[in-house]
Design a protein around this motif. Structure first.
Motif, PDB file in Angstrom:
ATOM      1  N   GLY A   7       5.987  -2.777  -2.539  1.00 30.59           N
ATOM      2  CA  GLY A   7       5.544  -2.944  -3.910  1.00 30.59           C
ATOM      3  C   GLY A   7       4.361  -3.868  -4.072  1.00 30.59           C
ATOM      4  O   GLY A   7       3.836  -4.439  -3.112  1.00 30.59           O
ATOM      5  N   ALA A   8       3.924  -4.017  -5.310  1.00 35.43           N
ATOM      6  CA  ALA A   8       2.771  -4.867  -5.600  1.00 35.43           C
ATOM      7  C   ALA A   8       3.037  -6.320  -5.264  1.00 35.43           C
ATOM      8  O   ALA A   8       2.115  -7.089  -5.000  1.00 35.43           O
ATOM      9  CB  ALA A   8       2.389  -4.728  -7.074  1.00 35.43           C
ATOM     10  N   GLU A   9       4.323  -6.713  -5.274  1.00 35.13           N
ATOM     11  CA  GLU A   9       4.674  -8.093  -4.938  1.00 35.13           C
ATOM     12  C   GLU A   9       5.232  -8.206  -3.522  1.00 35.13           C
ATOM     13  O   GLU A   9       6.066  -9.064  -3.233  1.00 35.13           O
ATOM     14  CB  GLU A   9       5.692  -8.647  -5.950  1.00 35.13           C
ATOM     15  N   ASP A  10       4.759  -7.363  -2.624  1.00 29.83           N
ATOM     16  CA  ASP A  10       5.200  -7.488  -1.239  1.00 29.83           C
ATOM     17  C   ASP A  10       4.626  -8.756  -0.625  1.00 29.83           C
ATOM     18  O   ASP A  10       3.585  -9.255  -1.038  1.00 29.83           O
ATOM     19  CB  ASP A  10       4.797  -6.269  -0.423  1.00 29.83           C
ATOM     20  N   MET A  43       0.814  -1.162   0.000  1.00 32.58           N
ATOM     21  CA  MET A  43       0.000   0.000   0.000  1.00 32.58           C
ATOM     22  C   MET A  43       0.837   1.194   0.000  1.00 32.58           C
ATOM     23  O   MET A  43       1.941   1.225   0.538  1.00 32.58           O
ATOM     24  CB  MET A  43      -0.822  -0.141   1.250  1.00 32.58           C
ATOM     25  N   GLY A  44       0.399   2.420  -0.735  1.00 36.50           N
ATOM     26  CA  GLY A  44       1.074   3.644  -0.670  1.00 36.50           C
ATOM     27  C   GLY A  44       2.431   3.539  -1.259  1.00 36.50           C
ATOM     28  O   GLY A  44       2.668   2.941  -2.263  1.00 36.50           O
ATOM     29  N   PRO A  45       3.482   4.166  -0.656  1.00 37.76           N
ATOM     30  CA  PRO A  45       4.815   4.022  -1.183  1.00 37.76           C
ATOM     31  C   PRO A  45       5.198   2.590  -1.302  1.00 37.76           C
ATOM     32  O   PRO A  45       6.109   2.220  -1.999  1.00 37.76           O
ATOM     33  CB  PRO A  45       5.696   4.742  -0.173  1.00 37.76           C
ATOM     34  N   THR A  46       4.462   1.775  -0.604  1.00 44.91           N
ATOM     35  CA  THR A  46       4.735   0.364  -0.744  1.00 44.91           C
ATOM     36  C   THR A  46       4.138  -0.183  -2.018  1.00 44.91           C
ATOM     37  O   THR A  46       4.305  -1.348  -2.321  1.00 44.91           O
ATOM     38  CB  THR A  46       4.174  -0.418   0.445  1.00 44.91           C
ATOM     39  N   ASP A  47       3.467   0.654  -2.790  1.00 47.03           N
ATOM     40  CA  ASP A  47       2.809   0.175  -3.985  1.00 47.03           C
ATOM     41  C   ASP A  47       3.238   0.950  -5.236  1.00 47.03           C
ATOM     42  O   ASP A  47       2.496   1.049  -6.189  1.00 47.03           O
ATOM     43  CB  ASP A  47       1.287   0.305  -3.842  1.00 47.03           C
ATOM     44  N   VAL A  48       4.430   1.529  -5.215  1.00 39.58           N
ATOM     45  CA  VAL A  48       4.829   2.315  -6.354  1.00 39.58           C
ATOM     46  C   VAL A  48       5.588   1.473  -7.355  1.00 39.58           C
ATOM     47  O   VAL A  48       6.210   0.472  -7.019  1.00 39.58           O
ATOM     48  CB  VAL A  48       5.671   3.515  -5.908  1.00 39.58           C
ATOM     49  N   ASN A  49       5.555   1.911  -8.654  1.00 39.40           N
ATOM     50  CA  ASN A  49       6.241   1.221  -9.739  1.00 39.40           C
ATOM     51  C   ASN A  49       5.932  -0.270  -9.748  1.00 39.40           C
ATOM     52  O   ASN A  49       6.795  -1.103  -9.879  1.00 39.40           O
ATOM     53  CB  ASN A  49       7.753   1.432  -9.627  1.00 39.40           C
ATOM     54  N   ARG A  50       4.684  -0.566  -9.615  1.00 39.19           N
ATOM     55  CA  ARG A  50       4.311  -1.970  -9.565  1.00 39.19           C
ATOM     56  C   ARG A  50       3.661  -2.414 -10.854  1.00 39.19           C
ATOM     57  O   ARG A  50       3.168  -1.630 -11.615  1.00 39.19           O
ATOM     58  CB  ARG A  50       3.307  -2.188  -8.449  1.00 39.19           C
ATOM     59  N   ARG A  51       3.665  -3.723 -11.089  1.00 35.00           N
ATOM     60  CA  ARG A  51       2.876  -4.268 -12.159  1.00 35.00           C
ATOM     61  C   ARG A  51       1.476  -4.493 -11.657  1.00 35.00           C
ATOM     62  O   ARG A  51       1.251  -4.609 -10.466  1.00 35.00           O
ATOM     63  CB  ARG A  51       3.472  -5.600 -12.635  1.00 35.00           C
ATOM     64  N   ASP A  52       0.549  -4.590 -12.559  1.00 30.50           N
ATOM     65  CA  ASP A  52      -0.854  -4.702 -12.155  1.00 30.50           C
ATOM     66  C   ASP A  52      -1.173  -6.112 -11.719  1.00 30.50           C
ATOM     67  O   ASP A  52      -1.210  -7.021 -12.526  1.00 30.50           O
ATOM     68  CB  ASP A  52      -1.742  -4.301 -13.332  1.00 30.50           C
ATOM     69  N   PRO A  83      -7.783 -14.601  -6.811  1.00 35.65           N
ATOM     70  CA  PRO A  83      -7.216 -15.405  -5.732  1.00 35.65           C
ATOM     71  C   PRO A  83      -6.165 -14.621  -4.986  1.00 35.65           C
ATOM     72  O   PRO A  83      -5.526 -13.730  -5.535  1.00 35.65           O
ATOM     73  CB  PRO A  83      -6.592 -16.604  -6.472  1.00 35.65           C
ATOM     74  N   ALA A  84      -5.983 -14.938  -3.727  1.00 36.35           N
ATOM     75  CA  ALA A  84      -5.008 -14.241  -2.888  1.00 36.35           C
ATOM     76  C   ALA A  84      -3.640 -14.289  -3.526  1.00 36.35           C
ATOM     77  O   ALA A  84      -3.235 -15.292  -4.098  1.00 36.35           O
ATOM     78  CB  ALA A  84      -4.966 -14.882  -1.505  1.00 36.35           C
ATOM     79  N   MET A  85      -2.901 -13.212  -3.400  1.00 37.52           N
ATOM     80  CA  MET A  85      -1.617 -13.099  -4.076  1.00 37.52           C
ATOM     81  C   MET A  85      -0.534 -13.912  -3.392  1.00 37.52           C
ATOM     82  O   MET A  85       0.433 -14.307  -4.000  1.00 37.52           O
ATOM     83  CB  MET A  85      -1.194 -11.632  -4.115  1.00 37.52           C
ATOM     84  N   SER A  86      -0.664 -14.122  -2.105  1.00 36.58           N
ATOM     85  CA  SER A  86       0.423 -14.733  -1.362  1.00 36.58           C
ATOM     86  C   SER A  86       0.311 -16.239  -1.333  1.00 36.58           C
ATOM     87  O   SER A  86      -0.768 -16.803  -1.410  1.00 36.58           O
ATOM     88  CB  SER A  86       0.433 -14.208   0.074  1.00 36.58           C
ATOM     89  N   PHE A  91      13.481  -2.766  -2.293  1.00 40.92           N
ATOM     90  CA  PHE A  91      12.488  -2.595  -3.348  1.00 40.92           C
ATOM     91  C   PHE A  91      12.867  -1.410  -4.230  1.00 40.92           C
ATOM     92  O   PHE A  91      13.088  -0.303  -3.732  1.00 40.92           O
ATOM     93  CB  PHE A  91      11.100  -2.380  -2.734  1.00 40.92           C
ATOM     94  N   ASP A  92      12.940  -1.651  -5.524  1.00 38.92           N
ATOM     95  CA  ASP A  92      13.337  -0.621  -6.478  1.00 38.92           C
ATOM     96  C   ASP A  92      12.083   0.032  -7.047  1.00 38.92           C
ATOM     97  O   ASP A  92      11.661  -0.244  -8.169  1.00 38.92           O
ATOM     98  CB  ASP A  92      14.171  -1.238  -7.595  1.00 38.92           C
ATOM     99  N   GLY A  93      11.472   0.916  -6.242  1.00 40.30           N
ATOM    100  CA  GLY A  93      10.219   1.549  -6.633  1.00 40.30           C
ATOM    101  C   GLY A  93      10.334   3.055  -6.678  1.00 40.30           C
ATOM    102  O   GLY A  93      11.359   3.618  -7.072  1.00 40.30           O
ATOM    103  N   GLY A  94       9.276   3.718  -6.238  1.00 42.02           N
ATOM    104  CA  GLY A  94       9.217   5.170  -6.322  1.00 42.02           C
ATOM    105  C   GLY A  94      10.275   5.878  -5.509  1.00 42.02           C
ATOM    106  O   GLY A  94      10.616   7.028  -5.792  1.00 42.02           O
TER     107      GLY A  94
END
Length: 474
Positions: A119-122, A1-10, A24-27, A67-70
Motif C-alpha cells: 500500500g501507499a503506507e508501506d 508499487m502496483g498491487p502494493t499500491d492499491v486502495n491507498r490514500r494520496d 519529503p521522504a515518506m519513511s 494489507f487491506d487493499g485491492g
C-alpha cells in the motif's frame, strides 16, 4: 508499487506548475533502525520434522498484519485456518496504514511475526534490510514445498520472484506473493462494438484515439492523483523502444539515463496524447478509483494499471465488459523488442521482522501461501496470479476475463518480460519525484525536454545522496 499500491490514500503532494518541489521522504526508518527494545523475546524453537521443516513452535501464537487493499484479506484468513490446524492461533489484523500502525512496534522491538508490507503506507523494505530489521528468508526458500517434499520452495516460484527480494547480494529479505501483469487495460467489448483493432504502433494508437474522440470517448485516463501509475505502461514502453539496457541505466542511476533516445521518444509520444486531447478531461484530478470508474463506464479506452484492477474495480464493471490487458503499444518497427513485450513481476511483498517473536511461524505461514491450494484460492478470490509457477494451469475455464487475459499475455511475452527496479530501489525518486514530473507532462503543463531534464536532476540528486543506499544490476 502496483498491487502494493492499491486502495491507498494520496501521499503524493503534487508540486505546482511553478515549482515541482519534491515531497519529503515518506519513511522514518532511521527511527526503526535505532529501536532495539524488547531484546531477545522469541518463542522457543519447535522440533524439526518432515511435517514441520522450519521447526515451528506448535503452541506459539502468530501475529499477522495484512494489507487491506485491492486483494482484500480473505485469502489471508483462509491461509490462517490452514495454519491453525497444525500450529497456534493466528491473530490477524487488517489495515491500509501499514507504516502508521507498525512503525511504533518496529521501533519498540515488538513487531508482528509476518507483515503484508503493501500500500501507499508501506515501509521501505530496502532500508529495513540495510538496517538489520528483517529476517533473511533462505530457510523458507530452501524448505520443501508443501505440494512436493522433494522440491524446494524456491524451485516452485516464477522467474524474478526471488530477485525482487534481493538488495545487492544473494540474501532474500522479502517474498513478493502476487504476480502482477502491468499494461494497457481495456474492454474487449468496447473495441469489438466499434470495430477497432488493438494498436501495435504509436501511429495506430493515435489513429484509434482520433476515432474514439469523434464518438465522445477518450483514448486514455489514469490516476492523476497517483501519477506513479503512469509508469505501469511508460516504463515498458521505454524498454520496448530502446531495449532492457535503457531501463537498467535508469535503475542504476547512470548519468543522462533519462536523456536516452528511447526516453525522449516515449515522453514525446505520451505528451502527444495530452496535446491532441486524447486524455479524458479532468483526469489530473482523479484518484485511482475514480479513474477506474470512468474507464469501466466506457468513458475512455485505455488505463495504465496492474492485474489487481479487475478485483478492485469489480463493483463498477459491467458484466459484459470483457476486461483485458494488452502489452504496451510500441513506437514503430525500429523498436528493439517485439510487440508483446510487457512489464510483469512479483508484487505484494511479505516480510518477517528480525525481532519477531515467532519468525519461524511467519515463514511457515508463507510456505502455506506458496502451496498450490492457497495460490489457486488467491486466483479465484482476487482474479490475480501468484508467484507460484503453474498454480493456475488447468483453471482456464474458471478464470475471470481479466485474469485469463493476464495469463495469456504473460505466456505470449515469453522472454520479453521487463522488470524495472527503480520503483522499489528508490521509492521516493519513483513515486514522488518522477511521479510529479509525469503528472505535469501528461497534463500538458510540461514539455518532454523539460520533463527529461527534471527527471535527470532528481535522479542525479539521489545518486549523490550518501544517505540513500545504492543498488546496481549485475
Amino acid at each position: 508499487m502496483g498491487p502494493t499500491d492499491v486502495n491507498r490514500r494520496d501521499l503524493i503532494k503534487r508540486a505546482g506548475a511553478a515549482g515541482l518541489v519534491a515531497v519529503p521522504a515518506m519513511s522514518m526508518l532511521s527511527a526503526c533502525a535505532t529501536g532495539d527494545g524488547g531484546g531477545d523475546n522469541k518463542v522457543a524453537k519447535g522440533e524439526k520434522s518432515k511435517d514441520n521443516p522450519l521447526g515451528v513452535n506448535k503452541d506459539a501464537p502468530l501475529d499477522f498484519v495484512i494489507f487491506d487493499g485491492g486483494f482484500g484479506t480473505q485469502y489471508g484468513k483462509d491461509a490462517a485456518k490452514i495454519y491453525e490446524r497444525k500450529y497456534g492461533e493466528v491473530k490477524l489484523t487488517a489495515t491500509q496504514k501499514i507504516r502508521s500502525v507498525l512503525q511504533p512496534r518496529m521501533v519498540g522491538g515488538n513487531p508482528p511475526d509476518l507483515i503484508d508490507n503493501s500500500g501507499a503506507e508501506d515501509m521501505d523494505a530496502a532500508a529495513l534490510a540495510a538496517k538489520g530489521q528483517l529476517t533473511e528468508l533462505s530457510p523458507l526458500l530452501d524448505a520443501p514445498s508443501i505440494d512436493d517434499p522433494n522440491t524446494k520452495v524456491r524451485d516452485t516460484l516464477l522467474p524474478g520472484t526471488i530477485e525482487m527480494g534481493q538488495y545487492g547480494d544473494e540474501k532474500v529479505w522479502r517474498l513478493n506473493y502476487a504476480y502482477t501483469v502491468y499494461g494497457q487495460w481495456y474492454s474487449k467489448k468496447l473495441l469489438e462494438d466499434n470495430g477497432w483493432e488493438y494498436p501495435k504502433t504509436w501511429d495506430e494508437m493515435l489513429a484509434l484515439c482520433a476515432k474514439a474522440k469523434k464518438k465522445g470517448i477518450a483514448g486514455w485516463t489514469y490516476a492523476g492523483q497517483h501519477p506513479y501509475y503512469i509508469p505501469f505502461t511508460l516504463y515498458p514502453f521505454i524498454g520496448k523502444i530502446g531495449g532492457p539496457e535503457v531501463l537498467k541505466n535508469i535503475d542504476n542511476l547512470e548519468p543522462n539515463a533519462w536523456k536516452q533516445d528511447a526516453v525522449k521518444s516515449a515522453f514525446e509520444a505520451y505528451h502527444e496524447l495530452a496535446a491532441k486531447g486524447y486524455v479524458l478531461r479532468g483526469t489530473p484530478g482523479l484518484d485511482h478509483i475514480q479513474s477506474q470508474t470512468q474507464w469501466t463506464k466506457g468513458k475512455c479506452i485505455f488505463i495504465p494499471n496492474g492485474s489487481w484492477v479487475e478485483n478492485e474495480a469489480a463493483d463498477t464493471t459491467p458484466a459484459d465488459f470483457e476486461m483485458a490487458v494488452g502489452p504496451v503499444t510500441g513506437l514503430d518497427d525500429s523498436d528493439k523488442l517485439p510487440f508483446g513485450t510487457l512489464w510483469a513481476q512479483a508484487g505484494e511483498p511479505y516480510i518477517v521482522p528480525a525481532q519477531a517473536k515467532n519468525p519461524d511461524g511467519g515463514m511457515e505461514f508463507l510456505r502455506i501461501l506458496l502451496s498450490k491450494q492457497s495460490a489457486q484460492n488467491f486466483a479465484k478470490l482476487v482474479k490475480s496470479l501468484t508467484c507460484v509457477a503453474g498454480a493456475t494451469d488447468g483453471m482456464e475455464a474458471e478464470m475471470s476475463p481479466g485474469l485469463a487475459s493476464a495469463s495469456q499475455v504473460l505466456k505470449a511475452a515469453g522472454d520479453n518480460v521487463l522488470n524495472p527496479r527503480i520503483f522499489d530501489w528508490y521509492k521516493t525518486l519513483h513515486k514522488e519525484q518522477i511521479g510529479s514530473v509525469l503528472a505535469e507532462l501528461m497534463a500538458g503543463r510540461m514539455k518532454p525536454a523539460e520533463a527529461m531534464n527534471k527527471c535527470q536532476e532528481y535522479a542525479d540528486k539521489t545518486a549523490k545522496d550518501d544517505s540513500v543506499k545504492k543498488y546496481k544490476h549485475a
